[in-house]
Design a protein around this motif. Structure first.
Motif, mmCIF file in Angstrom:
data_model
loop_
_atom_site.group_PDB
_atom_site.id
_atom_site.type_symbol
_atom_site.label_atom_id
_atom_site.label_comp_id
_atom_site.label_asym_id
_atom_site.label_seq_id
_atom_site.Cartn_x
_atom_site.Cartn_y
_atom_site.Cartn_z
ATOM 1 N N GLY A 83 0.865 -0.861 0.364
ATOM 2 C CA GLY A 83 0.190 -0.288 -0.017
ATOM 3 C C GLY A 83 0.577 1.068 -0.650
ATOM 4 N N ARG A 84 0.101 2.780 -0.617
ATOM 5 C CA ARG A 84 1.102 3.755 -0.895
ATOM 6 C C ARG A 84 1.380 4.279 1.034
ATOM 7 N N GLU A 85 0.611 3.943 1.379
ATOM 8 C CA GLU A 85 0.981 5.070 2.659
ATOM 9 C C GLU A 85 2.171 3.792 3.874
ATOM 10 N N LEU A 86 1.800 2.933 3.529
ATOM 11 C CA LEU A 86 3.607 1.272 4.145
ATOM 12 C C LEU A 86 4.608 2.075 3.160
ATOM 13 N N ARG A 87 4.450 2.448 2.282
ATOM 14 C CA ARG A 87 5.463 2.725 0.905
ATOM 15 C C ARG A 87 6.216 3.795 1.491
ATOM 16 N N ARG A 88 5.310 4.918 1.538
ATOM 17 C CA ARG A 88 5.913 5.878 2.192
ATOM 18 C C ARG A 88 6.115 6.369 3.513
ATOM 19 N N HIS A 89 5.813 5.514 4.151
ATOM 20 C CA HIS A 89 6.482 5.458 5.646
ATOM 21 C C HIS A 89 7.979 4.611 5.842
ATOM 22 N N LEU A 90 7.805 4.366 4.620
ATOM 23 C CA LEU A 90 9.618 3.086 4.914
ATOM 24 C C LEU A 90 10.557 4.428 3.442
ATOM 25 N N ARG A 91 9.707 5.188 3.679
ATOM 26 C CA ARG A 91 11.023 6.373 2.488
ATOM 27 C C ARG A 91 10.957 7.311 3.522
ATOM 28 N N GLU A 92 10.432 7.482 4.742
ATOM 29 C CA GLU A 92 10.794 8.517 5.592
ATOM 30 C C GLU A 92 11.849 7.686 6.270
ATOM 31 N N LEU A 93 11.682 6.138 6.779
ATOM 32 C CA LEU A 93 12.581 5.494 7.539
ATOM 33 C C LEU A 93 13.311 5.526 6.995
ATOM 34 N N GLY A 94 13.903 5.703 5.604
ATOM 35 C CA GLY A 94 15.241 5.716 4.441
ATOM 36 C C GLY A 94 15.660 3.577 4.677
ATOM 37 N N LEU A 95 14.647 3.108 3.948
ATOM 38 C CA LEU A 95 14.531 2.165 3.146
ATOM 39 C C LEU A 95 14.317 2.420 2.139
ATOM 40 N N GLY A 96 14.479 1.750 0.925
ATOM 41 C CA GLY A 96 14.394 0.781 0.193
ATOM 42 C C GLY A 96 13.255 0.078 0.373
ATOM 43 N N TYR A 97 12.850 -0.211 -1.109
ATOM 44 C CA TYR A 97 11.682 -1.912 -0.723
ATOM 45 C C TYR A 97 11.244 -2.128 -2.212
ATOM 46 N N ALA A 98 10.764 -3.078 -1.377
ATOM 47 C CA ALA A 98 10.653 -4.082 -3.249
ATOM 48 C C ALA A 98 9.084 -5.380 -2.373
ATOM 49 N N VAL A 99 8.765 -4.708 -3.209
ATOM 50 C CA VAL A 99 6.615 -5.196 -2.368
ATOM 51 C C VAL A 99 6.178 -5.575 -3.670
ATOM 52 N N GLY A 100 6.060 -7.420 -3.802
ATOM 53 C CA GLY A 100 5.558 -7.908 -4.663
ATOM 54 C C GLY A 100 3.945 -7.053 -4.505
ATOM 55 N N VAL A 101 3.269 -7.015 -6.493
ATOM 56 C CA VAL A 101 1.375 -6.269 -6.829
ATOM 57 C C VAL A 101 1.134 -7.112 -7.234
ATOM 58 N N SER A 102 0.156 -7.342 -7.212
ATOM 59 C CA SER A 102 -0.768 -7.930 -8.268
ATOM 60 C C SER A 102 -1.399 -6.745 -9.689
#
Length: 452
Positions: free
Chosen positions: A215-234
């Motif tokens: 979800g966008r909210e979680l991804r935005r929060h990860l970026r605020e924490l300084g983390l890159g991400y790789a999450v599955g999507v449909s």
């Protein structure tokens, strides 16, 4: 073959020494969380007992193999003993973080479910769980794992309370759910655990998860924490290309030309090297926090070599990154499934027959500790250059458990008098339970006839 046996014997000696060191360190880390030494000693017994060779793991079976006259000590430890299990969870997480120091860590969130027969169990309700293959009556817990190139360890977990369960004051009171515990979505629980892990000092730069955590909210929060991400999507996930046009993921990937697919190794299995075809396309970030740079936002696709089935991943990095690096992060996410399998196969992760909040928290904590020590022992032993026998596969956790049951763990108590005592104890308590059920059903039948 004799040479191999000598090498394995040397490796077994090293593994036993590593296990002793790590088990002692883990139990020392939580020693101050107990008010009484008796409860602390029982906890140490229970952690070791979870790895014993038993058909099922619950207070009855563990008490029998540990030599207890009844399950009361273990039941007291889980429900009423003066034990700060929240502090113990933090201490174990700090200990694992210290063991993983100087290694590149990927934080992975995923949930697993345990089938239940009643909604009286804390958090139990009809909900979806991949572990039970669909929607059913189960408990679901979100776990956070730390995965490096050589080891994966669960460092935190949170029991998911469905919205109706969290709002039911009567059930909350009966299960002793803390007042401050409110309904939270699985992404919110994952976010809280990631924040906590970073505060404790884990050196992580990436987060990975499946589409539940995209979800966008979680991804935005990860970026605020300084983390890159790789999450599955449909395949129907919407992305925006460089020109501002919006596409579904499966439509976007049609832009990849044949020569742009790259075949890469994603690991090794019993049947050989696993390989998939990979491709990526630039997409516009939709989760950039205020005053943050856009970074590198891409849609990654993985195609099965034989079936042609395509999976999609949304990825972001604060700076330039290679496809190979993203593939490595994506592949590490799959390893949390291995931690679940390890916990369910050898440390009773899904076998605790508990109904209340404290009991669930403590059972899952002890299972987590046993799994962590087991995984770290296997990884440490395999990385020792003087421990790896030639022409043999690395020491895996199933083989390590067999070794520990033989050389390190206390053997189950199975003398004649003890076995007869427990046969009598079980049959007596089962008879009492049967009589109670029959009386209750008789009362219900009498009430029904009276009403009619």
């Amino acid at each position: 073959m004799t040479t191999f046996q000598n090498q394995v014997a040397a490796e077994a000696t090293i593994a036993q020494a590593v296990w002793d060191r790590l088990f002692r360190a883990a139990t020392d880390a939580i020693a101050d969380c107990f008010r009484r030494r008796e409860a602390r000693a029982t906890a140490m017994e229970m952690i070791g007992g979870l790895l014993a060779q038993v058909d099922t793991r619950n207070c009855w079976t563990l008490a029998e193999v540990l030599g207890h006259p009844g399950p009361h000590r273990l039941q007291h430890l889980l429900s009423r003993a003066k034990f700060d299990h929240d502090q113990a969870r933090e201490e174990i997480a700090r200990w694992v973080i210290d063991e993983l120091a100087d290694q590149e860590v990927v934080l992975i969130a995923d949930e697993t479910g345990d089938a239940k027969s009643s909604t009286d169990c804390v958090g139990a309700g009809r909900q979806y769980s991949g572990a039970i293959g669909g929607v059913g009556l189960c408990q679901v817990a979100v776990h956070l794992a730390a995965a490096t190139a050589s080891v994966r360890v669960v460092i935190d977990r949170a029991l998911y309370l469905p919205a109706d369960w969290a709002a039911d004051e009567e059930r909350r009171e009966m299960a002793h759910v803390p007042q401050e515990t409110c309904f939270a979505t699985k992404p919110q629980q994952a976010t809280a655990m990631v924040e906590h892990a970073l505060r404790m000092g884990i050196k992580a730069h990436w987060f990975a998860g499946d589409d539940v955590y995209s979800g966008r909210e979680l991804r935005r929060h990860l970026r605020e924490l300084g983390l890159g991400y790789a999450v599955g999507v449909s395949r129907t996930h919407t992305v925006t290309d460089g020109t501002g046009r919006r596409f579904k993921a499966h439509q976007m990937i049609n832009k990849v030309r044949v020569h742009q697919w790259m075949r890469m190794q994603t690991g090794h299995g019993t049947k050989g090297t696993r390989e998939y075809d990979w491709a990526w396309l630039d997409v516009r970030a939709d989760d950039t926090p205020e005053e943050h740079r856009d970074g590198v936002s891409v849609l990654v696709a993985r195609r099965h070599r034989y079936t042609g089935e395509i999976s999609f991943y949304r990825c972001w990095a604060p700076q330039n990154v290679t496809l190979a690096h993203l593939v490595e992060v994506i592949c590490r996410r799959w390893r949390i499934e291995e931690t679940f399998q390890l916990g369910k196969s050898f440390t009773g992760l899904d076998e605790g027959q508990v109904t209340c909040w404290n009991s669930w928290m403590r059972w899952s904590l002890f299972s987590l500790i046993a799994s962590a020590v087991l995984a770290l022992t296997a990884a440490t032993t395999s990385t020792r250059s003087d421990a790896r026998p030639a022409h043999l596969v690395p020491l895996a956790c199933p083989e390590l458990v067999r070794l520990l049951r033989t050389f390190a763990l206390a053997p189950p108590v199975r003398d004649r008098e003890h076995v007869l005592h427990w046969m009598t104890w079980r049959r007596h308590h089962q008879a009492v339970a049967q009589a109670c059920h029959q009386r209750r059903h008789a009362r219900h039948r009498t009430s029904a006839r009276t009403r009619t």
